[in-house]
Write a protein that holds these residues in place. Structure first.
Motif, PDB file in Angstrom:
ATOM      1  N   GLU A  27      -5.507  47.934  21.013  1.00 21.53           N
ATOM      2  CA  GLU A  27      -4.878  48.567  22.183  1.00 21.53           C
ATOM      3  C   GLU A  27      -3.360  48.361  22.151  1.00 21.53           C
ATOM      4  O   GLU A  27      -2.595  49.288  22.433  1.00 21.53           O
ATOM      5  CB  GLU A  27      -5.465  47.993  23.469  1.00 21.53           C
ATOM      6  N   ALA A  28      -2.917  47.156  21.813  1.00 24.27           N
ATOM      7  CA  ALA A  28      -1.477  46.870  21.748  1.00 24.27           C
ATOM      8  C   ALA A  28      -0.803  47.740  20.685  1.00 24.27           C
ATOM      9  O   ALA A  28       0.286  48.281  20.915  1.00 24.27           O
ATOM     10  CB  ALA A  28      -1.247  45.392  21.461  1.00 24.27           C
ATOM     11  N   ALA A  29      -1.449  47.896  19.533  1.00 23.11           N
ATOM     12  CA  ALA A  29      -0.881  48.724  18.462  1.00 23.11           C
ATOM     13  C   ALA A  29      -0.793  50.185  18.907  1.00 23.11           C
ATOM     14  O   ALA A  29       0.226  50.855  18.688  1.00 23.11           O
ATOM     15  CB  ALA A  29      -1.720  48.591  17.191  1.00 23.11           C
ATOM     16  N   ARG A  30      -1.833  50.686  19.545  1.00 26.52           N
ATOM     17  CA  ARG A  30      -1.818  52.079  19.997  1.00 26.52           C
ATOM     18  C   ARG A  30      -0.794  52.281  21.112  1.00 26.52           C
ATOM     19  O   ARG A  30      -0.098  53.298  21.150  1.00 26.52           O
ATOM     20  CB  ARG A  30      -3.213  52.509  20.485  1.00 26.52           C
ATOM     21  N   SER A  31      -0.672  51.303  22.005  1.00 29.79           N
ATOM     22  CA  SER A  31       0.329  51.384  23.069  1.00 29.79           C
ATOM     23  C   SER A  31       1.732  51.467  22.486  1.00 29.79           C
ATOM     24  O   SER A  31       2.572  52.233  22.974  1.00 29.79           O
ATOM     25  CB  SER A  31       0.211  50.181  24.011  1.00 29.79           C
ATOM     26  N   ALA A  32       1.988  50.708  21.437  1.00 31.12           N
ATOM     27  CA  ALA A  32       3.304  50.761  20.782  1.00 31.12           C
ATOM     28  C   ALA A  32       3.548  52.143  20.187  1.00 31.12           C
ATOM     29  O   ALA A  32       4.667  52.687  20.282  1.00 31.12           O
ATOM     30  CB  ALA A  32       3.397  49.687  19.705  1.00 31.12           C
ATOM     31  N   GLU A  33       2.524  52.747  19.581  1.00 27.99           N
ATOM     32  CA  GLU A  33       2.660  54.096  19.030  1.00 27.99           C
ATOM     33  C   GLU A  33       2.949  55.109  20.144  1.00 27.99           C
ATOM     34  O   GLU A  33       3.819  55.973  19.990  1.00 27.99           O
ATOM     35  CB  GLU A  33       1.381  54.504  18.294  1.00 27.99           C
ATOM     36  N   LEU A  34       2.219  54.995  21.250  1.00 27.60           N
ATOM     37  CA  LEU A  34       2.427  55.926  22.363  1.00 27.60           C
ATOM     38  C   LEU A  34       3.806  55.765  22.984  1.00 27.60           C
ATOM     39  O   LEU A  34       4.420  56.744  23.419  1.00 27.60           O
ATOM     40  CB  LEU A  34       1.333  55.745  23.417  1.00 27.60           C
ATOM     41  N   THR A  35       4.314  54.536  23.007  1.00 26.30           N
ATOM     42  CA  THR A  35       5.661  54.294  23.504  1.00 26.30           C
ATOM     43  C   THR A  35       6.689  54.966  22.587  1.00 26.30           C
ATOM     44  O   THR A  35       7.608  55.641  23.062  1.00 26.30           O
ATOM     45  CB  THR A  35       5.933  52.784  23.608  1.00 26.30           C
ATOM     46  N   ALA A  36       6.512  54.809  21.280  1.00 23.50           N
ATOM     47  CA  ALA A  36       7.430  55.423  20.322  1.00 23.50           C
ATOM     48  C   ALA A  36       7.405  56.948  20.427  1.00 23.50           C
ATOM     49  O   ALA A  36       8.430  57.603  20.225  1.00 23.50           O
ATOM     50  CB  ALA A  36       7.077  54.974  18.902  1.00 23.50           C
ATOM     51  N   GLN A  37       6.255  57.507  20.787  1.00 20.04           N
ATOM     52  CA  GLN A  37       6.118  58.966  20.931  1.00 20.04           C
ATOM     53  C   GLN A  37       6.648  59.467  22.276  1.00 20.04           C
ATOM     54  O   GLN A  37       6.754  60.671  22.496  1.00 20.04           O
ATOM     55  CB  GLN A  37       4.642  59.369  20.815  1.00 20.04           C
ATOM     56  N   GLY A  38       6.938  58.540  23.200  1.00 17.90           N
ATOM     57  CA  GLY A  38       7.435  58.928  24.516  1.00 17.90           C
ATOM     58  C   GLY A  38       6.345  59.210  25.539  1.00 17.90           C
ATOM     59  O   GLY A  38       6.641  59.686  26.634  1.00 17.90           O
ATOM     60  N   SER A  39       5.090  58.928  25.200  1.00 15.78           N
ATOM     61  CA  SER A  39       3.978  59.177  26.130  1.00 15.78           C
ATOM     62  C   SER A  39       3.767  58.039  27.108  1.00 15.78           C
ATOM     63  O   SER A  39       3.379  58.267  28.253  1.00 15.78           O
ATOM     64  CB  SER A  39       2.685  59.406  25.347  1.00 15.78           C
ATOM     65  N   LEU A  40       3.957  56.816  26.666  1.00 19.80           N
ATOM     66  CA  LEU A  40       3.788  55.626  27.508  1.00 19.80           C
ATOM     67  C   LEU A  40       5.170  55.092  27.847  1.00 19.80           C
ATOM     68  O   LEU A  40       5.933  54.703  26.961  1.00 19.80           O
ATOM     69  CB  LEU A  40       2.955  54.569  26.790  1.00 19.80           C
ATOM     70  N   LEU A  41       5.487  55.106  29.159  1.00 18.96           N
ATOM     71  CA  LEU A  41       6.827  54.706  29.593  1.00 18.96           C
ATOM     72  C   LEU A  41       6.895  53.267  30.068  1.00 18.96           C
ATOM     73  O   LEU A  41       7.868  52.564  29.790  1.00 18.96           O
ATOM     74  CB  LEU A  41       7.302  55.637  30.722  1.00 18.96           C
ATOM     75  N   ARG A  42       5.890  52.824  30.820  1.00 17.20           N
ATOM     76  CA  ARG A  42       5.904  51.475  31.401  1.00 17.20           C
ATOM     77  C   ARG A  42       4.473  50.997  31.606  1.00 17.20           C
ATOM     78  O   ARG A  42       3.563  51.800  31.777  1.00 17.20           O
ATOM     79  CB  ARG A  42       6.586  51.464  32.775  1.00 17.20           C
ATOM     80  N   LEU A  43       4.314  49.677  31.641  1.00 18.74           N
ATOM     81  CA  LEU A  43       3.050  49.040  32.017  1.00 18.74           C
ATOM     82  C   LEU A  43       3.350  47.929  33.002  1.00 18.74           C
ATOM     83  O   LEU A  43       4.344  47.202  32.849  1.00 18.74           O
ATOM     84  CB  LEU A  43       2.335  48.447  30.793  1.00 18.74           C
ATOM     85  N   TRP A  44       2.495  47.796  34.005  1.00 18.53           N
ATOM     86  CA  TRP A  44       2.613  46.717  34.984  1.00 18.53           C
ATOM     87  C   TRP A  44       1.270  46.028  35.128  1.00 18.53           C
ATOM     88  O   TRP A  44       0.222  46.634  34.943  1.00 18.53           O
ATOM     89  CB  TRP A  44       2.994  47.244  36.366  1.00 18.53           C
ATOM     90  N   ARG A  45       1.323  44.769  35.519  1.00 17.60           N
ATOM     91  CA  ARG A  45       0.119  44.018  35.860  1.00 17.60           C
ATOM     92  C   ARG A  45       0.166  43.786  37.367  1.00 17.60           C
ATOM     93  O   ARG A  45       0.993  43.013  37.843  1.00 17.60           O
ATOM     94  CB  ARG A  45       0.130  42.690  35.095  1.00 17.60           C
ATOM     95  N   PRO A  46      -0.691  44.451  38.142  1.00 19.81           N
ATOM     96  CA  PRO A  46      -0.703  44.232  39.596  1.00 19.81           C
ATOM     97  C   PRO A  46      -1.310  42.864  39.911  1.00 19.81           C
ATOM     98  O   PRO A  46      -1.869  42.217  39.014  1.00 19.81           O
ATOM     99  CB  PRO A  46      -1.599  45.366  40.111  1.00 19.81           C
TER     100      PRO A  46
END
Length: 99
Positions: A27-46
């Protein structure tokens, strides 16, 4: 368009600690890819209840279908449920350029 996604993950009973660690790494690796692609902008832990595994994510996609493809590409999708809220700019948003 931007979307706020509330992601609640439930690890299936009987999943080993190694299985959880491997899934988190994927999941962390895919999140990094999505961030590089501009799809994932931010993550928060409520604020979390004991044992709860929850994340809020800010995603950018052209439309709901594109967002669905992005979310479907994330490994933890197999273990979670999501609530998607489409976001539109507020006219008084201080982060928006003046018109």
């Amino acid at each position: 368009m931007e979307f706020l996604v509330d992601m609640v993950t439930t690890v299936p009973p009987g999943t080993s600690d190694d299985g959880v660690a491997e899934m988190r790494a994927r999941e962390a690796a895919r999140s990094a890819e999505l961030t590089a692609q501009g799809s994932l902008l931010r993550l928060w832990r409520p604020p979390l209840a004991p044992g709860e595994w929850r994340t809020w994510g800010l995603f950018r996609a052209d439309d709901a279908d594109e967002l669905e493809a992005v979310l479907a590409s994330m490994p933890l999708r197999a273990w979670r449920r999501e609530t998607v809220t489409p976001l539109t700019p507020h006219p008084n948003d201080p982060g928006q350029p003046p018109r």
